[in-house]
Design an enzyme around this catalytic site. Structure first.
Site, short mmCIF file in Angstrom:
data_model
loop_
_atom_site.label_atom_id
_atom_site.label_comp_id
_atom_site.label_asym_id
_atom_site.label_seq_id
_atom_site.Cartn_x
_atom_site.Cartn_y
_atom_site.Cartn_z
N LYS A 56 0.76 -19.75 36.93
CA LYS A 56 1.86 -21.11 37.12
C LYS A 56 0.78 -22.27 36.93
CE LYS A 56 5.78 -22.23 37.50
NZ LYS A 56 7.08 -21.30 37.22
N LYS A 80 10.13 -17.54 26.21
CA LYS A 80 11.06 -17.25 27.52
C LYS A 80 11.92 -19.05 27.56
CE LYS A 80 9.95 -17.20 32.64
NZ LYS A 80 9.13 -16.84 33.51
N LYS A 133 12.77 -24.34 31.87
CA LYS A 133 13.36 -26.41 31.78
C LYS A 133 11.75 -26.38 31.73
CE LYS A 133 16.81 -27.52 34.59
NZ LYS A 133 16.92 -28.17 35.87
#
Ligand code: SF4
Length: 310
Positions: free
Chosen positions: A97, A178, A181
């Site tokens: 991440k 994927k 947002k």
């Protein structure tokens, strides 16, 4: 829509099968969005509207906002005392991440400790089952390890929750990656029909099909991934026509957009009804938080007693 198909539809079924707690994870939102919280209040309301319009029913489940139940944060603090740093650093999504969101400074305690808060979210209700996707399994394993460590150090009061792995269909984003947002490639369940049609019209298709009379390969086409979920009895026909080049991508997308608009229509009707009641969503979340706090306060007190704080 990815979240609706991949998770929320399953939650709607689960609320008829057992005692369920669902919450809007606003503390978790801060772990990556702490620097700009202007939209947070409105986002929370929109998520609540999404969940309610998708079919979560406050008479069947407990639906609340995480920060309205501060016991989550306090149990997280107790767990943070007993969780070794190395457990957190090895969670696969931690480094992933940080790399994905490199424009943000995620070198914070809150971001590293995200899975500890998640453990508190689950164990505060002594949950035995957690509906998760495969990518969440390492987080759930950490929750089990934290429960085990607490039980070993003090007293065995926490269950080790099991992951309920359902084979969730995965919807790709508009660009084939994927749906996320961060990639701005989503279809929102609140998108009005004209927006859904426009977005579907912009979707990438089979990259090997350049001209209208090129034969298509539905298996590598993101549009066809949607057909698998929304086409019903027309699925095989659509694939055969694509492979024979008797179906063009423009008409194929138009047909899909029509199916999505029909599918979302009852959700939009429920949303419109909820929006009419000005403070309706706030009241639902407040009532949910009250129920959640009763259970959460019991567990927290028990944990504090075992640690020696109460
Ligand atoms: S016809 Fe449909 S399934 Fe085939 S490549 Fe075009 S959009 Fe994809």
């Amino acid at each position: 829509m990815g979240n609706l198909i991949g998770a929320v539809e399953n939650w709607v079924k689960l609320q008829d099968q057992g005692e369920c707690y669902f919450f809007i994870a606003d503390y978790h939102a801060l772990t990556t969005a702490y620097a700009d919280t202007k939209a947070l209040k409105e986002d929370i309301k929109q998520v609540a509207l999404d969940l309610l319009s998708a079919g979560l029913d406050p008479d069947k489940c407990v639906l609340f906002k995480q920060s309205d139940v501060p016991e989550h944060a306090e149990l997280h603090l107790l767990f943070s005392m007993i969780t070794p740093l190395s457990w957190l650093e090895r969670v696969p999504s931690y480094k992933g991440k940080i790399a994905e969101l490199k424009e943000k400074d995620l070198g914070t305690y809150g971001f590293l400790g995200y899975p500890v808060l998640q453990a508190a979210d689950i164990l505060i209700y002594k949950a035995t089952h957690v509906p998760v996707g495969e990518d969440q399994l390492p987080h759930l394993e950490l929750t089990r390890e934290i429960a085990r460590r607490f039980n070993y150090l003090y007293k065995a009061i926490f269950p080790e929750p099991q992951g309920d792995l359902t084979a969730f269909p995965v919807l790709p984003g508009l660009d084939g990656r994927k749906m996320s947002k961060s990639y701005q490639n989503t279809i929102a369940i609140s998108d009005p029909p004209a927006t859904v049609r426009k977005k579907v019209g912009s979707m990438v298709t089979d990259p090997e099909r350049i001209k209208r009379d090129d034969k298509g390969h539905p298996d590598i086409c993101p549009v066809y991934a949607y057909y698998r979920i929304f086409a019903g009895s027309q699925l095989n026909k659509a694939a055969a026509e694509c492979q024979a080049a008797t179906r063009g991508c423009v008409e194929c997308k138009k047909e899909l957009a029509g199916s999505l608009v029909d599918y979302l229509a009852p959700l939009h009707a429920r949303r419109a009804k909820l929006e009419k009641d000005h403070h309706g969503v706030e009241k639902i979340l407040a009532a949910g938080a009250q129920k959640a706090r009763e259970a959460a306060a019991r567990t927290l007190l028990e944990a504090k007693k075992e640690v020696g704080l109460a």
